[in-house]
Design an enzyme around this catalytic site. Sequence first.
Site, mmCIF file in Angstrom:
data_model
loop_
_atom_site.group_PDB
_atom_site.id
_atom_site.type_symbol
_atom_site.label_atom_id
_atom_site.label_comp_id
_atom_site.label_asym_id
_atom_site.label_seq_id
_atom_site.Cartn_x
_atom_site.Cartn_y
_atom_site.Cartn_z
ATOM 1 N N LYS A 55 8.035 20.143 -47.784
ATOM 2 C CA LYS A 55 7.519 18.760 -47.829
ATOM 3 C C LYS A 55 6.017 18.728 -47.556
ATOM 4 O O LYS A 55 5.257 18.113 -48.312
ATOM 5 C CB LYS A 55 8.236 17.896 -46.786
ATOM 6 C CG LYS A 55 7.547 16.574 -46.496
ATOM 7 C CD LYS A 55 8.290 15.753 -45.471
ATOM 8 C CE LYS A 55 7.765 15.667 -44.091
ATOM 9 N NZ LYS A 55 6.493 15.096 -43.781
ATOM 10 N N ASN A 56 5.592 19.369 -46.461
ATOM 11 C CA ASN A 56 4.204 19.183 -46.042
ATOM 12 C C ASN A 56 3.212 19.941 -46.924
ATOM 13 O O ASN A 56 2.020 19.620 -46.925
ATOM 14 C CB ASN A 56 4.041 19.529 -44.559
ATOM 15 C CG ASN A 56 4.706 18.479 -43.688
ATOM 16 O OD1 ASN A 56 4.993 17.368 -44.146
ATOM 17 N ND2 ASN A 56 4.969 18.812 -42.428
ATOM 18 N N ARG A 126 2.290 9.488 -43.757
ATOM 19 C CA ARG A 126 1.068 10.074 -43.219
ATOM 20 C C ARG A 126 0.252 10.745 -44.329
ATOM 21 O O ARG A 126 -0.977 10.704 -44.337
ATOM 22 C CB ARG A 126 1.468 11.118 -42.159
ATOM 23 C CG ARG A 126 0.321 11.885 -41.558
ATOM 24 C CD ARG A 126 -0.495 11.022 -40.643
ATOM 25 N NE ARG A 126 -1.564 11.777 -39.993
ATOM 26 C CZ ARG A 126 -2.494 11.214 -39.249
ATOM 27 N NH1 ARG A 126 -2.490 9.911 -39.038
ATOM 28 N NH2 ARG A 126 -3.428 11.928 -38.694
ATOM 29 N N CYS A 150 5.774 9.045 -39.570
ATOM 30 C CA CYS A 150 6.624 8.983 -38.381
ATOM 31 C C CYS A 150 5.852 8.407 -37.205
ATOM 32 O O CYS A 150 4.678 8.727 -37.014
ATOM 33 C CB CYS A 150 7.099 10.397 -38.012
ATOM 34 S SG CYS A 150 8.377 11.008 -39.094
ATOM 35 N N ARG A 155 -1.905 8.206 -34.155
ATOM 36 C CA ARG A 155 -2.232 9.332 -35.045
ATOM 37 C C ARG A 155 -3.552 9.042 -35.751
ATOM 38 O O ARG A 155 -3.578 8.685 -36.928
ATOM 39 C CB ARG A 155 -1.097 9.575 -36.049
ATOM 40 C CG ARG A 155 0.189 9.994 -35.379
ATOM 41 C CD ARG A 155 1.309 10.204 -36.368
ATOM 42 N NE ARG A 155 1.178 11.433 -37.142
ATOM 43 C CZ ARG A 155 2.071 11.842 -38.046
ATOM 44 N NH1 ARG A 155 3.142 11.122 -38.286
ATOM 45 N NH2 ARG A 155 1.893 12.957 -38.716
ATOM 46 N N PRO A 156 -4.675 9.221 -35.024
ATOM 47 C CA PRO A 156 -5.981 8.903 -35.627
ATOM 48 C C PRO A 156 -6.365 9.866 -36.754
ATOM 49 O O PRO A 156 -5.751 10.922 -36.904
ATOM 50 C CB PRO A 156 -6.968 9.047 -34.455
ATOM 51 C CG PRO A 156 -6.192 9.487 -33.275
ATOM 52 C CD PRO A 156 -4.787 9.797 -33.689
ATOM 53 N N ASP A 158 -9.851 10.574 -37.069
ATOM 54 C CA ASP A 158 -11.279 10.761 -36.791
ATOM 55 C C ASP A 158 -11.783 12.131 -37.235
ATOM 56 O O ASP A 158 -12.922 12.272 -37.700
ATOM 57 C CB ASP A 158 -11.555 10.551 -35.289
ATOM 58 C CG ASP A 158 -10.706 11.457 -34.424
ATOM 59 O OD1 ASP A 158 -9.459 11.352 -34.497
ATOM 60 O OD2 ASP A 158 -11.268 12.293 -33.697
ATOM 61 N N ASP A 340 7.549 20.269 -35.208
ATOM 62 C CA ASP A 340 8.535 19.683 -36.132
ATOM 63 C C ASP A 340 9.934 20.271 -35.938
ATOM 64 O O ASP A 340 10.883 19.814 -36.571
ATOM 65 C CB ASP A 340 8.084 19.884 -37.585
ATOM 66 C CG ASP A 340 6.846 19.066 -37.916
ATOM 67 O OD1 ASP A 340 6.490 18.175 -37.130
ATOM 68 O OD2 ASP A 340 6.236 19.331 -38.967
ATOM 69 N N ARG A 431 13.167 11.123 -45.922
ATOM 70 C CA ARG A 431 11.744 11.347 -46.196
ATOM 71 C C ARG A 431 11.474 12.838 -46.349
ATOM 72 O O ARG A 431 10.497 13.217 -47.001
ATOM 73 C CB ARG A 431 10.882 10.784 -45.055
ATOM 74 C CG ARG A 431 10.866 9.278 -45.005
ATOM 75 C CD ARG A 431 9.800 8.778 -44.043
ATOM 76 N NE ARG A 431 8.643 9.636 -44.141
ATOM 77 C CZ ARG A 431 7.967 10.129 -43.105
ATOM 78 N NH1 ARG A 431 8.305 9.810 -41.884
ATOM 79 N NH2 ARG A 431 6.933 10.909 -43.289
HETATM 80 N N1 EPU Z 1 -5.319 14.122 -34.511
HETATM 81 C C1 EPU Z 1 -6.369 13.335 -34.108
HETATM 82 N N2 EPU Z 1 -7.348 13.050 -35.017
HETATM 83 C C2 EPU Z 1 -7.307 13.509 -36.291
HETATM 84 C C3 EPU Z 1 -6.218 14.295 -36.703
HETATM 85 C C4 EPU Z 1 -5.236 14.592 -35.776
HETATM 86 O O1 EPU Z 1 -6.441 12.908 -32.958
HETATM 87 O O2 EPU Z 1 -8.226 13.211 -37.064
HETATM 88 C C5 EPU Z 1 -4.287 14.485 -33.533
HETATM 89 C C6 EPU Z 1 -2.922 13.944 -33.887
HETATM 90 O O3 EPU Z 1 -2.757 12.603 -33.447
HETATM 91 C C7 EPU Z 1 -2.010 14.920 -33.189
HETATM 92 C C8 EPU Z 1 -2.766 16.241 -33.349
HETATM 93 O O4 EPU Z 1 -4.117 15.890 -33.564
HETATM 94 O O5 EPU Z 1 -1.926 14.589 -31.836
HETATM 95 C C9 EPU Z 1 -2.289 17.144 -34.481
HETATM 96 O O6 EPU Z 1 -2.273 16.382 -35.682
HETATM 97 P P1 EPU Z 1 -2.349 17.058 -37.127
HETATM 98 O O7 EPU Z 1 -3.526 16.513 -37.835
HETATM 99 O O8 EPU Z 1 -2.257 18.543 -36.983
HETATM 100 O O9 EPU Z 1 -1.011 16.538 -37.774
HETATM 101 P P2 EPU Z 1 -0.816 15.776 -39.155
HETATM 102 O O10 EPU Z 1 -1.648 16.397 -40.212
HETATM 103 O O11 EPU Z 1 -0.894 14.322 -38.928
HETATM 104 C C10 EPU Z 1 1.063 17.376 -39.963
HETATM 105 C C11 EPU Z 1 2.467 17.199 -40.467
HETATM 106 C C12 EPU Z 1 3.386 16.818 -39.315
HETATM 107 C C13 EPU Z 1 3.303 17.891 -38.240
HETATM 108 C C14 EPU Z 1 1.838 18.096 -37.807
HETATM 109 C C15 EPU Z 1 1.668 19.224 -36.808
HETATM 110 C C16 EPU Z 1 2.127 16.480 -42.725
HETATM 111 C C17 EPU Z 1 2.206 15.392 -43.735
HETATM 112 N N3 EPU Z 1 2.483 16.166 -41.486
HETATM 113 O O12 EPU Z 1 0.699 16.107 -39.442
HETATM 114 O O13 EPU Z 1 4.681 16.796 -39.858
HETATM 115 O O14 EPU Z 1 4.070 17.503 -37.137
HETATM 116 O O15 EPU Z 1 1.036 18.392 -38.958
HETATM 117 O O16 EPU Z 1 2.138 20.416 -37.331
HETATM 118 O O17 EPU Z 1 1.773 17.602 -43.035
HETATM 119 C C18 EPU Z 1 6.926 16.176 -40.005
HETATM 120 O O18 EPU Z 1 6.985 16.845 -41.048
HETATM 121 O O19 EPU Z 1 7.943 15.733 -39.400
HETATM 122 C C19 EPU Z 1 5.614 15.902 -39.414
HETATM 123 C C20 EPU Z 1 5.410 14.937 -38.521
#
Ligand code: EPU
Length: 462
Positions: A55-56, A126, A150, A155-156, A158, A340, A431
């Site tokens: 998926k991701n 997301r 989710c 989930r910022p 920035d 995950d 999803r």
């Molecule tokens: N974060 C920030 N600012 C940013 C980006 C991230 O504060 O600009 C924080 C997030 O809030 C979190 C941490 O940094 O606390 C890690 O976030 P990350 O950016 O790594 O996660 P993501 O890209 O939002 C992806 C997966 C998630 C998975 C995470 C961690 C996708 C679409 N989603 O999320 O997958 O948990 O990486 O491996 O790729 C799932 O599949 O169930 C899922 C939630």
Amino acid sequence: MLCTFNQIQKRDNIRERTKEEMSRFRGANGGNILDKFVIRGGHPLEGEVNISGAKNAAVAIVAATILCDEPCIIENIPNISDIGISLEIFRDMNADIQVINKNTIRFDTKNISKPNVPHELARSMRASSYFLGTLLGRFHEAFVPLPGGCDLGDRPIDQHLKAFKALGALDDIQSGCVHVKADSLIGSQIYFDFITVGGTINAMFAAVKADGYTVIENAAKEPHIVDVANFLNSMGADIRGAGTDVIKVRGVKYLKGITYSVIPDQIEAGTYMVAAAATRGNVLIKNVIPKHLESITAKLRTIGVSVEEFDDSVRVRADMGGPFIKTNIKTMPHPGFPTDMQPQISTLLSLAEGTSTVTDDIFDNRFRYVSELRRMGADISVDGKVAVIHGGTLKGAPVKATDLRAGAAMVIAGLAADGVTEISDIFHIERGYEAIEDKLTALGADIKRVYVPSKNDLAMSV
Ligand code: EPU
């Protein structure tokens, strides 16, 4: 003006036109939002299961077809509702999408005329944030409402915006819509304050056609980062170091059309591994990359589960008796234990002898499923980012899928519990898990979908 009602209305018309095609990606069983799973537990899972595409990786690769100057065919796309949402976004942008079969889609994005994603679709997942990077990379401008997905706490984005800024883009957020714009994108150095999967992928997207050389430091190393880089490189991009914490991107002018197959889903595989263990089953999990599963395999072995690795499959056995052994787990970015998989492995630990602790501080709120698991008799307390799990047994109960992986944990709990478990809000599960009830039924599980017509369906049938 961006993200207007007219856009949403227009999208609805397009949705009507393509209803049949879209429905093929609403989850393989094309269910309703109120549907439930009813599981009669106590059947050990036995047999073989094929793992779908990741998926991701898929949600990012699909968005990346916008960067390609020719049509692309993507294979091994999981047939899940998040991909359905991506396709609706493409339709709204007037891209030419052909669903070739249930896991293969041809994308021709040359006709995209506007770099906008509608509100409702962006809020549904997301991964809509990936359209910021790909639209910026191609048009030097993007309007994308703040993403949903989710509910795991705040989930910022920035760090995504920081990466775009380093490459020369300005950003502005108004009425919940992010606008990024650059006169030109110039290669630069990007240093992430912490590891971010989405930020790393978006930085690659914006840099891949920028002028000059970009260095992304403190990059995420997940398997899907490598898959996205491989996809871009197969089209002619010049990206080195994906899978390490420094990724170097030399911008190119043109990306050619290719056929590309998405890697297998590490988390879907891990979920079936834990389900096989929790039901004291014996399952061959096929079409996987065992290296991607190492952190999960290692923990399962510590818990007393047998995991045998082959070239592209793993056999998980817990049918030889002996208790599950308590252990402690802390989630970490790859190659650590994935967040995950935390709800699923915690469910298994609630069946172990003794007390385990699970620490998950990647997101603010990844323990929402615990109150549901307690309804089934689990003895778990949560203090901030740490769960303390006293092992015991589980009994069937009505529970809710509070998010995607929480839903997977409820399915595992239901399969392992005594009695009947009814899971509501299963749209979260759809999803990210292709045909989950079909795959589990083939393994001997007693899982049924209860179709609950929505108000709209009832109105249409009058
Ligand atoms: N974060 C920030 N600012 C940013 C980006 C991230 O504060 O600009 C924080 C997030 O809030 C979190 C941490 O940094 O606390 C890690 O976030 P990350 O950016 O790594 O996660 P993501 O890209 O939002 C992806 C997966 C998630 C998975 C995470 C961690 C996708 C679409 N989603 O999320 O997958 O948990 O990486 O491996 O790729 C799932 O599949 O169930 C899922 C939630």
